[in-house]
Write a protein that holds these residues in place. Structure first.
Motif, short mmCIF file in Angstrom:
data_model
loop_
_atom_site.label_atom_id
_atom_site.label_comp_id
_atom_site.label_asym_id
_atom_site.label_seq_id
_atom_site.Cartn_x
_atom_site.Cartn_y
_atom_site.Cartn_z
N ILE A 1 23.63 -6.01 40.16
CA ILE A 1 22.76 -4.85 40.27
C ILE A 1 23.25 -3.67 39.45
O ILE A 1 22.47 -2.80 39.06
CB ILE A 1 22.60 -4.44 41.75
N THR A 2 24.55 -3.61 39.17
CA THR A 2 25.07 -2.51 38.37
C THR A 2 24.51 -2.52 36.95
O THR A 2 24.55 -1.50 36.27
CB THR A 2 26.61 -2.57 38.31
N MET A 3 23.97 -3.65 36.51
CA MET A 3 23.46 -3.78 35.15
C MET A 3 22.01 -3.31 35.03
O MET A 3 21.54 -3.04 33.91
CB MET A 3 23.56 -5.23 34.69
N TYR A 4 21.29 -3.21 36.15
CA TYR A 4 19.88 -2.82 36.04
C TYR A 4 19.47 -1.77 37.07
O TYR A 4 18.28 -1.54 37.29
CB TYR A 4 18.97 -4.05 36.18
N ARG A 5 20.44 -1.12 37.68
CA ARG A 5 20.10 -0.07 38.64
C ARG A 5 19.36 1.10 37.97
O ARG A 5 18.58 1.80 38.60
CB ARG A 5 21.38 0.44 39.31
N TYR A 6 19.63 1.31 36.67
CA TYR A 6 19.01 2.42 35.94
C TYR A 6 17.48 2.32 35.93
O TYR A 6 16.78 3.33 35.75
CB TYR A 6 19.52 2.43 34.50
N ALA A 7 16.94 1.12 36.05
CA ALA A 7 15.49 0.93 35.92
C ALA A 7 14.71 1.37 37.14
O ALA A 7 13.48 1.48 37.09
CB ALA A 7 15.18 -0.54 35.64
N GLU A 8 15.40 1.65 38.24
CA GLU A 8 14.69 1.97 39.48
C GLU A 8 13.81 3.21 39.34
O GLU A 8 12.64 3.21 39.75
CB GLU A 8 15.68 2.16 40.63
N LYS A 9 14.37 4.27 38.76
CA LYS A 9 13.60 5.51 38.67
C LYS A 9 12.35 5.33 37.82
O LYS A 9 11.29 5.90 38.13
CB LYS A 9 14.47 6.63 38.11
N TRP A 10 12.43 4.52 36.76
CA TRP A 10 11.25 4.29 35.92
C TRP A 10 10.23 3.43 36.62
O TRP A 10 9.02 3.57 36.37
CB TRP A 10 11.68 3.67 34.60
N CYS A 11 10.69 2.52 37.47
CA CYS A 11 9.75 1.69 38.24
C CYS A 11 8.96 2.53 39.23
O CYS A 11 7.87 2.12 39.67
CB CYS A 11 10.51 0.59 38.97
N HIS A 12 9.48 3.69 39.64
CA HIS A 12 8.74 4.62 40.49
C HIS A 12 7.91 5.60 39.66
O HIS A 12 6.75 5.88 39.99
CB HIS A 12 9.71 5.41 41.38
N ILE A 13 8.50 6.11 38.60
CA ILE A 13 7.84 7.18 37.84
C ILE A 13 6.59 6.69 37.13
O ILE A 13 5.53 7.36 37.17
CB ILE A 13 8.83 7.78 36.81
N CYS A 14 6.66 5.53 36.49
CA CYS A 14 5.53 5.06 35.67
C CYS A 14 4.24 4.88 36.46
O CYS A 14 3.20 5.45 36.08
CB CYS A 14 5.92 3.77 34.95
N PRO A 15 4.21 4.11 37.56
CA PRO A 15 2.93 3.95 38.27
C PRO A 15 2.42 5.25 38.88
O PRO A 15 1.21 5.51 38.85
CB PRO A 15 3.24 2.90 39.34
N VAL A 16 3.32 6.07 39.42
CA VAL A 16 2.88 7.32 40.05
C VAL A 16 2.36 8.29 39.00
O VAL A 16 1.31 8.94 39.19
CB VAL A 16 4.03 7.96 40.86
N PHE A 17 3.06 8.43 37.87
CA PHE A 17 2.63 9.36 36.82
C PHE A 17 1.28 8.95 36.25
O PHE A 17 0.38 9.79 36.08
CB PHE A 17 3.68 9.42 35.72
N ILE A 18 1.11 7.67 35.94
CA ILE A 18 -0.16 7.22 35.36
C ILE A 18 -1.29 7.40 36.37
O ILE A 18 -2.40 7.83 36.04
CB ILE A 18 -0.05 5.75 34.92
#
Length: 442
Positions: free
Chosen positions: A134-151
């Motif tokens: 998980i340390t290799m892809y934890r960074y993607a969490e915020k974008w997985c929230h931001i993209c659908p909500v922002f659009i």
């Protein structure tokens, strides 16, 4: 123009919606959405009440998706009550222009739900790619929230600002468009299409038709089509990555082989979750949008109305179905197994057995014989609070397969070899008889 001149008012005026259909379109969505609301509320509190569950990345993504879906289902529950009073063809319309705008805004935001399903699938693919480290892809969490909500928020604001909403028989959202009006040639000569979109003179026809196409394919169908496309790509990418990993790890032996078998099981489970997201979006959202068009193509026929009711019901039950799958997976894989095996020693958890299959059938610890806690005969048995029942915080760390890298060596051993498990502190050392005050036998 001859065809247009020959048309009578009966030809260009849509027939009134039968009262029976008005009642069904008003009442049925309230009942089906209430079922999903109950399930979504339970799932949200199921995640929030446990700090261990909140530490799991996938649970936080599901929490965001369920929150947005809860708002979407509330728009169906309130339904026609928010539509301006006196609207033709709508049963129980008691609202006004302001309530209709608010409902349209939230309804458009609800289309972020299929995008959230794609975001969760992105997490699954990244987990497979990085061997669940998980340390290799934890960074993607915020974008997985931001993209659908922002659009979703952006399209909701544009929908309200440009007033592309109206009453669709069940709630305030985009007014269903007759398919024939999307044809530019027919739009130019059809009085009903021009009357519906307030055509004053011929100079505004082209602009209005473009606006109609934009509102139909972007606001109404854009997010759904984009989500299905992304899910198909993610599912294909996940299968490709896993196939390549299995090919590269085919020659592994010993412990590496059994660790890779555990990794394959988890990857297979994640791929099944991606496919479930794809199937649920197609069934619940895709069919709903097709039903809206079929109802307009075959105006007020029994077949088109039945299809519209079927599509609306599936759309409202998306949350209920997804929560059932989520809870079944969580209870079966985590809490149910941990509770069932809580009478065993070795940290009173099945975690080591499931995560590290060293032999066929896994490592089965002996049943506990109620020994004292602490240092017993030089064997660390755990502390009094060492209870992993419900400890889902380790889920994302079950299999950390950096050992499969080509440049990493791993010592092979027998079945009884020790292996590292998470522990609350350093292991106590066994004291020799010479360093204790306990007398020894002569």
């Amino acid at each position: 123009m001859d065809d247009l001149t020959a048309m009578t008012m009966d030809d260009i005026t849509a027939p009134p919606v039968p009262m029976r259909q008005q009642v069904i379109l008003s009442i049925l969505p309230k009942l089906t959405s209430a079922i999903s609301i109950v399930a979504l509320v339970y799932a949200i509190q199921f995640i929030l009440r446990s700090p261990q569950r909140m530490r799991i990345l996938s649970n936080r993504l599901f929490l965001g998706m369920y929150s947005v879906d809860l708002a979407r289902c509330l728009t169906f529950l309130i339904g026609t009550w928010m539509i301006p009073a006196g609207t033709d063809g709508v049963f129980m319309a008691t609202g006004n222009g302001c309530t209709c705008a608010i409902q349209a805004f939230v309804s458009q935001l609800g289309l972020a739900v299929p995008l959230y399903a794609a975001s969760v699938s992105v997490y699954f693919v990244l987990a497979i790619q990085n061997n669940f480290n998980i340390t290799m892809y934890r960074y993607a969490e915020k974008w997985c929230h931001i993209c659908p909500v922002f659009i979703g928020l952006l399209l909701s604001i544009l929908l309200v600002v440009y007033k592309k909403y109206g009453a669709d028989g069940t709630r305030c959202w985009i007014t269903p468009t007759t398919i024939k009006c999307l044809n530019e040639d027919y739009f130019e000569r059809d009085a009903e299409c021009q009357q519906r979109y307030d055509i004053i003179d011929g100079s505004t026809r082209t602009v209005t038709h473009r606006s109609l196409m934009f509102s139909t394919w972007i606001f109404e169908n854009g997010l759904c089509i984009l989500s299905i496309f992304l899910l198909i790509c993610l599912f294909t990418a996940g299968i490709t990555i896993e196939t390549k990993k299995r090919h590269n790890n085919g020659s592994l032996q010993g412990k590496r082989k059994y660790l890779d078998m555990a990794r394959q099981r988890k990857a297979r489970f994640f791929l099944s979750q991606i496919f479930t997201n794809l199937l649920s979006v197609i069934l619940c959202f895709g069919i709903y949008h097709l039903a809206r068009y079929s109802a307009q193509l075959c105006t007020h026929t029994t077949a088109s109305f039945t299809f519209l009711v079927f599509g609306t019901t599936l759309n409202n039950l998306f949350g209920f179905t997804h929560v059932l799958i989520f809870l079944k997976v969580k209870l079966d894989r985590n809490e149910a197994l941990a509770i069932e095996t809580s009478n065993f020693s070795i940290r009173k958890s099945v975690r080591s057995k499931e995560s590290f299959n060293l032999v066929t059938g896994g490592y089965v610890p002996k049943k506990r014989f109620l020994p004292p806690k602490g240092d017993y005969g030089g064997i660390y048995l755990g502390d009094d609070d060492d209870d992993e029942v419900g400890d889902e915080a380790l889920d994302d760390f079950d299999i950390c397969c950096d050992d499969f890298n080509a440049g990493t060596s791993m010592t092979l051993g027998s079945v009884g070899d020790d292996f590292d498990l998470p522990s609350p502190g350093p292991l106590p050392h066994k004291l020799s008889p010479a360093r204790t005050n306990v007398p020894t036998d002569p």
